[in-house]
Design an enzyme around this catalytic site. Structure first.
Site, mmCIF file in Angstrom:
data_model
loop_
_atom_site.group_PDB
_atom_site.id
_atom_site.type_symbol
_atom_site.label_atom_id
_atom_site.label_comp_id
_atom_site.label_asym_id
_atom_site.label_seq_id
_atom_site.Cartn_x
_atom_site.Cartn_y
_atom_site.Cartn_z
ATOM 1 N N HIS A 1 -0.668 24.800 -83.933
ATOM 2 C CA HIS A 1 -1.196 24.058 -85.081
ATOM 3 C C HIS A 1 -0.092 23.250 -85.750
ATOM 4 C CE1 HIS A 1 -2.220 23.733 -89.412
ATOM 5 N NE2 HIS A 1 -3.400 23.378 -88.916
ATOM 6 N N GLY B 1 32.432 11.475 -64.788
ATOM 7 C CA GLY B 1 33.447 12.517 -64.904
ATOM 8 C C GLY B 1 33.184 13.769 -64.092
ATOM 9 N N LYS C 1 28.743 3.056 -57.237
ATOM 10 C CA LYS C 1 29.987 2.313 -57.448
ATOM 11 C C LYS C 1 30.315 1.478 -56.211
ATOM 12 C CE LYS C 1 33.245 4.433 -59.663
ATOM 13 N NZ LYS C 1 34.041 5.637 -59.783
ATOM 14 N N TYR D 1 -8.596 4.948 -71.340
ATOM 15 C CA TYR D 1 -7.645 4.952 -72.462
ATOM 16 C C TYR D 1 -6.954 6.305 -72.578
ATOM 17 C CZ TYR D 1 -11.188 7.598 -75.008
ATOM 18 O OH TYR D 1 -12.090 8.557 -75.386
ATOM 19 N N ARG E 1 28.595 -1.532 -63.904
ATOM 20 C CA ARG E 1 27.351 -0.746 -63.827
ATOM 21 C C ARG E 1 26.474 -1.169 -65.010
ATOM 22 N NH1 ARG E 1 30.517 4.759 -65.249
ATOM 23 N NH2 ARG E 1 31.177 4.107 -67.305
ATOM 24 N N ARG F 1 38.187 7.097 -54.882
ATOM 25 C CA ARG F 1 37.244 7.458 -55.949
ATOM 26 C C ARG F 1 35.923 7.904 -55.380
ATOM 27 N NH1 ARG F 1 38.587 4.341 -60.843
ATOM 28 N NH2 ARG F 1 40.384 3.056 -60.345
ATOM 29 N N SER G 1 -13.764 12.844 -72.611
ATOM 30 C CA SER G 1 -12.381 12.789 -73.091
ATOM 31 C C SER G 1 -11.702 14.095 -72.700
ATOM 32 C CB SER G 1 -12.356 12.588 -74.603
ATOM 33 O OG SER G 1 -11.020 12.559 -75.040
ATOM 34 N N MET H 1 32.953 14.106 -60.687
ATOM 35 C CA MET H 1 33.673 14.259 -59.427
ATOM 36 C C MET H 1 35.059 13.641 -59.597
ATOM 37 S SD MET H 1 30.638 13.744 -56.732
ATOM 38 C CE MET H 1 30.150 12.207 -57.433
ATOM 39 N N CYS I 1 -7.299 13.013 -74.746
ATOM 40 C CA CYS I 1 -6.853 13.151 -76.132
ATOM 41 C C CYS I 1 -5.979 14.379 -76.346
ATOM 42 C CB CYS I 1 -8.037 13.146 -77.089
ATOM 43 S SG CYS I 1 -9.174 14.509 -76.810
HETATM 44 C C1 PEP Z 1 -7.265 19.610 -76.364
HETATM 45 O O1 PEP Z 1 -7.659 20.750 -76.132
HETATM 46 O O2 PEP Z 1 -6.559 18.966 -75.587
HETATM 47 C C2 PEP Z 1 -7.634 18.956 -77.635
HETATM 48 C C3 PEP Z 1 -7.363 17.687 -77.845
HETATM 49 O O3 PEP Z 1 -8.212 19.733 -78.591
HETATM 50 P P1 PEP Z 1 -7.408 20.721 -79.556
HETATM 51 O O4 PEP Z 1 -5.956 20.511 -79.341
HETATM 52 O O5 PEP Z 1 -7.865 20.387 -80.915
HETATM 53 O O6 PEP Z 1 -7.891 22.050 -79.073
#
Ligand code: PEP
Ligand code: MG
Length: 923
Positions: free
Chosen positions: A457, A104, A24, A892, A341, A95, A804, A106, A872
Site C-alpha cells: 500500500h 578499472g 577500446k 496502452y 568512447r 591494455r 486491463s 582489468m 495497470c
Molecule cells: C493489480 O493487481 O495489478 C492492480 C492494478 O490492482 P491493485 O494493485 O489495486 O490490486
C-alpha cells in the site's frame, strides 16, 4: 592447420566488431580508419583470450605470438623505432578492453619494452635522464604488479624510503638519481618476490603481459563487476588486448596529456570540455598528484594544438553521432588521440544533447529518442540527493518510490497531518501503512515503512502521489505507541530529522542536501518525438483530480486505473463508509450509500474535467471491506480505555455523592466534561464495529471476500458507484464536455460475474439517460488479474469491451508469492542465487506472467477483434515491461502519474525496436 586470425592491426579492424576486438580496440581501429592521429598498434582478439583461458596449461593458442611478432615488425616500420633496440627503442602499452566498458576492472601495463639496454637508448635519444628513469620505475612496478602478481605495497615501501632519504614529499621533486635508485630497488623487490630476475627480453615481457591481461578477465574484481552489472557472455565474452605504441606527454613543456568531452557532460552545453596537464603522463591526471588545468587554457598555451583539438572533437562527433569522452596526449608538439568512447552523462545532459544534436543534423529524431535510457529520466522528474553527498546510511529498504525527502520522523498519520498543517516537513514512519493513513501521506514529504514490498500500500500510494518512499526497511523496528524507531543501537524519536532516498532505499539521519527535479523544455520536445514514434499509448493511474491534472501535465492520454476505494478514505467519508459496512440490512446500507453518492459523483466530475476528452477507467470497489475498519486490536484497546473512562466517571459520581454538603469546593470540571451517556454511545458503536471486524475476519483476505465477489454480495455498493460514474458523465456532457468513462470490474474469474454486473450497469445507465435526457457513452470492461481470467479470456470478451491486466495481483497469483511479503523475505535470496534474475513485482515476468497475458490477448481478440487491452499493474511504468506489452499488441500502459514521461519514452523505444534491456530473464 588453424586459420583463425588472432591479431588485427588498427588499419584492419573496424568499430563494428566490439565482441571480437573489445570496445577500446574497435574504437582504436575505427579512429585509425577515419584518419585520426592514433599511435600505431594492434588488437589481439577476445577469441584468443577465450582459447587461452580454456587451455588447462594456460598456453597462448598456436599462432598468436607469430602474429604478434609480425605486427610488431609493422609497428617498427611505421614508427622507425625498434622493439628492444639500443637506440630510440619502441615501447608499447598493453591494455585490456572487452565489449562492455568495465572501468578499472582489468589491467594495463605501460612502457613495455624497457630493459637496461633500451633504457640507456631512451635516455640518449631524449637527452632526458629523469624522464628515462621515471618511465623505467613505472614500468617495473606495473609489470611487477600486473604480470608477476607482486603486491603494490612492496614497491610503495621502497618508493617512500627513497623519498624520505631524499627529504621530499612529492614524487615530482625526485631527481634522476633518486628515480634510478627507485628502479634498482624495484628490481630487487621483483627478484626477492619471484626468485628470478626481472625479465629483460622484450618479447618475453610482451607474452607475459598478454597472458596477464587475459587472466585479469577471470580476476575477482572483473568477475564481481560483471555479476553486479549483470554483464552476460552474450554482452561481453573475454577481453581483447590492445598493444599500442607509447607516446609521452611528459617529454617537456611542448608535451601534455589530458581528457576531453566533446560537450560539457554536466550540463550538455555544446562546448569542448576537459582538462590537461603540461609535461605529465596520463596516470598523473588520474592520480590527482597535480591539479589539471581547464582545456580553455590550452588555447593560450598551445594555440595550434588547441585548434587541432577542436578539429578532433568535431570529427569525433561527426563520425560517432554521439558525445565522446576521449583521451589525448601531446608529444613534442604532436597531438595523438589515445582512446574514445561514448560520454557518460546525467539524464538532463543526455536529453539536452539529444535535442541539440538532432537540430544540428547529427541525429534523427528516432536516434535522439533511442539515445536516452527511459529509466534515467527519474533523475529529472524527482528531487535527488546531492551526488556529492557521501554519508553512511542508517538503514536500507526497498526503493519503492523515487526521489529524496527530509523531515521530522512521525509515527502516525494524525501527527503527520497536524505537524504538516503547521508547516513542518515530516516523514511518516510506519511498520506498514493502511488506507486509513492516507491523510498522513498527503501531509508527509515521504514515507518509510519497515514492512511490505514494492506493491505494498505504502509503495503504490506514494508512487501515485510522486512522493519518495522507502518500504520494507526491515532493519528498523517501529514502535508507534512509544513514537520511536530502533535501528540496531540507534534510536529515532519523534521530531528527529531523517532523510530517505526512495531511488535506492537508503535512510539517513539528519537533513541531506538535494538536487531539485528539472522537467525541461528539451525533455518536453524529446517526449513529443517519442509520442510520434510510439504505437502503445500511455495513461495514468490516478485517483484524485490533483493526480489527474499532474498526469495531464506529464502527457498522459487518459486514466487507466482509478482505484475508487482511495476516495473512501478521506476523513469526511470514512465514517460514512463505516456506517455502510456495519449496516445490518440493505436499507441501512443504502442510506449510507445515498450519502456517499453525491461525494463520489463530485469526485468523478473532477476526474472527467481534468482528463477530457481522454478516457477515464474507473474500477469498482476492490479491497476487502475490513480494510476500512480499524484493526481488532486497536478497537479492543480503545474499548478498554473507554470502559476505564466510564468507570472513572462513575467513580466521580460516587465521590460527588459522598462529599455532597461536606465540601464547599465547586464540582470537578472533569466530572462536568464527562458525559457518561456519550461515553456509552461511543462504546456501543465501537463494539458494533468490533463485532463486524471479527465477522469479516479472513485467514487470507487477499484471496477472500473482495472485488467482484464483494460487489455481487452487496450489489447496492456497485450500483451506487456505477450511478455516480454515469451521473457525473451525464452532468459533464450536459455542460458540453466530451467524456469517455470506462467502468472496470476487479478480481473477475468467470464471465458470469461480469454478466451480472453488466446487467446492473445497463439498468442504471438506462435510468440515468432517461433522467438526464442525454446519451452516456460508457465502456464496460474487466481487470485481468486472476489466472483463470486469462484462461477464460475468450468468454470474458463476450461481456467485456476491454481488458486491463492487473499485473500486481496476476504476478502474485502466477507465482503464489505474496506481494506484501516476498520482497523482504526470500526474493532477494532468489535474485542473489540466480534462481530468478529479477524481482517479478518490478520487472514483468515475460516467461510466465507474460505468456498468460499473450494468451489472454489472443483469445480475447478471437472473440472480439476490437477488444481494447491495457495494463495497470506497476509494470506499466517499467521500460522493459512496456516493450513486452507493446510486442503483444496492448493498446496502452497505465502507470503512476510521475512515471508517465518514463513510459512515454519507453513506448517510443519499443516502437523503434530498442534492444532488450531485461525483463525476460527470469530463469
Ligand atoms: C493489480 O493487481 O495489478 C492492480 C492494478 O490492482 P491493485 O494493485 O489495486 O490490486
Ligand atoms: Mg489488483
Amino acid at each position: 592447420m588453424n586459420s583463425t586470425k588472432w591479431v588485427y592491426a588498427f588499419e584492419e579492424g573496424n568499430g563494428s566488431n566490439k565482441m571480437l576486438l573489445g570496445g577500446k580496440g574497435a574504437n582504436l581501429c575505427e579512429m585509425t580508419r577515419i584518419g585520426l592521429n592514433v599511435p600505431p598498434g594492434f588488437v589481439i582478439t577476445t577469441e584468443a583470450c577465450l582459447a587461452y583461458l580454456a587451455d588447462s596449461q594456460r598456453m597462448l593458442p598456436d599462432g598468436v605470438m607469430d602474429e604478434v611478432r609480425a605486427n610488431m615488425a609493422a609497428l617498427e616500420k611505421s614508427t622507425g623505432k625498434r622493439f628492444g633496440g639500443a637506440e630510440d627503442p619502441l615501447l608499447v602499452s598493453v591494455r585490456s578492453g572487452s565489449a562492455m566498458s568495465m572501468p578499472g576492472m582489468m589491467d594495463t601495463i605501460l612502457n613495455l619494452g624497457l630493459n637496461p639496454t633500451t633504457l640507456a637508448g631512451l635516455i640518449r635519444h631524449t637527452g632526458n635522464e629523469r624522464f628515462g628513469y621515471d618511465a623505467w620505475r613505472r614500468f617495473v612496478q606495473l609489470f611487477g604488479k600486473v604480470a608477476l602478481g607482486i603486491p603494490d605495497a612492496l614497491f610503495d615501501e621502497q618508493f617512500e624510503a627513497v623519498k624520505s632519504s631524499a627529504g621530499v614529499k612529492a614524487d615530482v621533486l625526485l631527481g634522476a638519481e633518486h628515480l634510478r635508485e627507485v628502479g634498482d630497488r624495484f628490481l630487487e623487490v621483483v627478484e626477492r618476490h619471484t626468485g628470478r630476475p626481472f625479465p629483460e627480453d622484450p618479447y618475453e615481457q610482451l607474452e607475459i603481459a598478454i597472458k596477464a591481461v587475459f587472466n585479469s578477465w577471470m580476476g575477482k574484481r572483473a568477475v564481481d563487476y560483471r555479476r553486479e552489472f549483470k554483464i552476460t557472455p552474450a554482452m561481453a565474452n573475454g577481453t581483447a588486448v590492445n598493444v599500442v605504441t607509447m607516446v609521452f606527454g611528459n617529454m617537456g613543456n611542448d608535451s601534455a596529456t589530458g581528457v576531453g568531452f566533446t560537450r560539457n557532460p554536466a550540463t550538455g552545453e555544446n562546448q569542448l570540455y576537459g582538462e590537461y596537464l603540461t609535461n605529465a603522463q596520463g596516470e598523473d591526471v588520474v592520480a590527482g598528484i597535480r591539479t589539471p588545468k581547464p582545456i580553455a587554457e590550452l588555447e593560450r598555451e598551445m594555440p595550434a594544438i588547441y585548434a587541432q583539438l577542436v578539429d578532433l572533437r568535431n570529427r569525433l562527433e561527426r563520425h560517432y553521432h554521439e558525445v565522446q569522452d576521449f583521451e589525448f596526449t601531446i608529444e613534442r608538439g604532436t597531438l595523438y588521440c589515445l582512446q574514445t568512447r561514448n560520454g557518460k552523462m546525467n539524464a538532463a545532459s543526455m536529453v539536452r544533447t539529444s535535442v541539440e544534436m538532432q537540430r544540428e543534423g547529427l541525429l534523427t529524431k528516432e536516434g535522439a529518442v533511442l539515445r536516452v535510457n527511459p529509466q534515467h529520466l527519474e533523475q529529472m522528474l524527482f528531487p535527488r540527493l546531492d551526488p556529492a553527498f557521501k554519508g553512511v546510511a542508517l538503514a536500507t529498504g526497498l526503493p519503492a518510490s523515487p526521489g529524496a525527502a527530509s523531515g521530522q520522523a512521525v509515527f502516525d498519520a494524525d501527527r503527520a497531518e497536524a505537524l504538516g498543517k503547521q508547516g513542518s516537513k515530516v516523514i511518516l514512519v510506519r511498520e506498514e501503512t493502511k488506507p486509513e493513513d492516507i491523510h498522513g501521506f498527503f501531509a508527509a514529504q515521504g514515507i518509510l515503512t519497515s514492512r511490505g514490498g514494492k506493491t505494498s500500500h505504502a509503495a503504490v500510494v506514494a508512487r501515485g502521489m510522486g512522493k519518495p518512499c522507502v518500504a520494507g526497511a526491515e532493519g528498523i523496528q517501529v514502535d508507534a505507541g512509544m513514537r520511536v524507531a530502533f535501528i540496531g543501537d540507534q534510536v529515532i524519536k519523534e521530531g528527529d530529522v531523517i532523510t530517505i532516498d526512495g531511488s535506492n532505499g537508503r535512510v539517513f539521519r539528519g537533513e541531506v542536501p538535494r538536487v531539485e527535479a528539472d522537467f525541461s523544455a528539451a525533455l518536453e520536445t524529446l517526449l513529443g518525438w517519442a509520442d510520434g514514434l510510439a504505437r502503445i499509448g500511455v495513461r495514468a493511474n490516478a485517483d484524485t483530480p490533483a493526480d489527474a491534472n499532474r498526469a495531464v501535465r506529464y502527457g498522459a492520454r487518459g486514466i487507466g486505473l482509478c482505484r475508487t476505494e482511495r476516495m473512501f478514505n478521506a476523513p469526511d467519508r470514512l465514517p460514512i463508509v463505516v456506517d455502510m459496512i456495519i449496516a445490518d440490512t440493505p436499507d441501512e446500507r443504502r442510506a449510507a450509500l445515498d450519502r456517499l453518492l453525491p461525494i463520489q459523483r463530485a469526485d468523478f466530475i473532477g476526474l472527467f474535467k481534468a482528463m477530457a476528452p481522454h478516457p477515464v477507467t474507473i474500477r469498482l470497489l476492490d479491497p476487502p471491506i475490513h480494510e476500512f475498519l480499524p484493526t481488532e486490536r486497536q478497537l479492543e484497546e480503545e474499548i478498554e480505555r473507554l470502559h476505564d473512562l466510564r468507570r472513572a466517571s462513575r467513580g466521580l459520581e460516587v465521590l460527588a455523592d459522598a462529599t455532597r454538603g461536606q465540601d464547599s469546593r465547586p464540582a470537578s470540571p472533569l466530572r462536568e466534561s464527562l458525559d457518561t451517556r456519550q461515553v456509552e454511545a461511543v462504546i456501543a458503536r465501537k463494539e458494533t464495529i468490533l463485532r463486524k471486524a471479527r465477522a469479516l475476519r479472513e485467514v487470507n483476505p487477499m484471496l477472500g471476500h473482495r472485488g467482484v465477489r464483494l460487489g455481487l454480495t452487496y450489489p447496492e455498493i456497485y450500483n451506487m458507484q456505477i450511478r455516480a460514474v454515469l451521473e457525473a458523465a451525464a452532468n459533464c456532457i450536459r455542460a458540453g464536455l466530451q467524456v469517455n468513462p470506462e467502468i472496470m470490474v476487479p478480481q473477475v474469474c468467470t464471465a458470469q460475474e461480469l454478466k451480472l454486473v453488466r446487467e446492473h450497469m445497463e439498468a442504471v445507465k438506462h435510468a440515468v439517460q432517461v433522467t438526464h435526457g442525454v446519451d452516456v457513452p460508457c465502456k464496460f470492461g474487466t481487470m485481468i488479474e486472476v489466472v483463470r481470467a486469462c484462461m477464460r479470456a475468450e468468454n470474458l470478451a463476450e461481456v467485456a469491451e476491454f481488458f486491463s491486466f492487473g499485473t500486481n495481483d496476476l504476478t502474485q497469483a502466477a507465482f503464489s508469492f505474496s506481494r506484501e511479503d516476498a520482497e523482504n523475505k526470500f526474493l532477494p535470496m532468489y535474485n542473489e542465487r540466480g534462481i530468478l534474475q529479477d524481482n517479478p513485482f518490478e520487472v514483468l515476468d515475460v516467461k510466465g506472467v507474460g505468456r498468460l497475458m499473450a494468451l489472454a490477448v489472443e483469445w480475447g481478440r478471437t472473440h472480439r477483434p476490437d477488444l481494447k487491452v491495457g495494463i495497470c499493474g506497476e509494470h506499466g511504468g517499467h521500460p522493459a515491461s512496456i516493450r513486452f506489452c507493446d510486442s503483444i499488441g496492448l493498446d496502452y500502459v497505465s502507470c503512476s502519474a510521475p512515471r508517465v514521461p518514463i513510459a512515454r519514452l519507453a513506448a517510443g523505444h519499443a516502437a523503434a525496436g530498442a534492444s532488450a534491456t531485461g525483463g525476460d530473464r527470469a530463469a
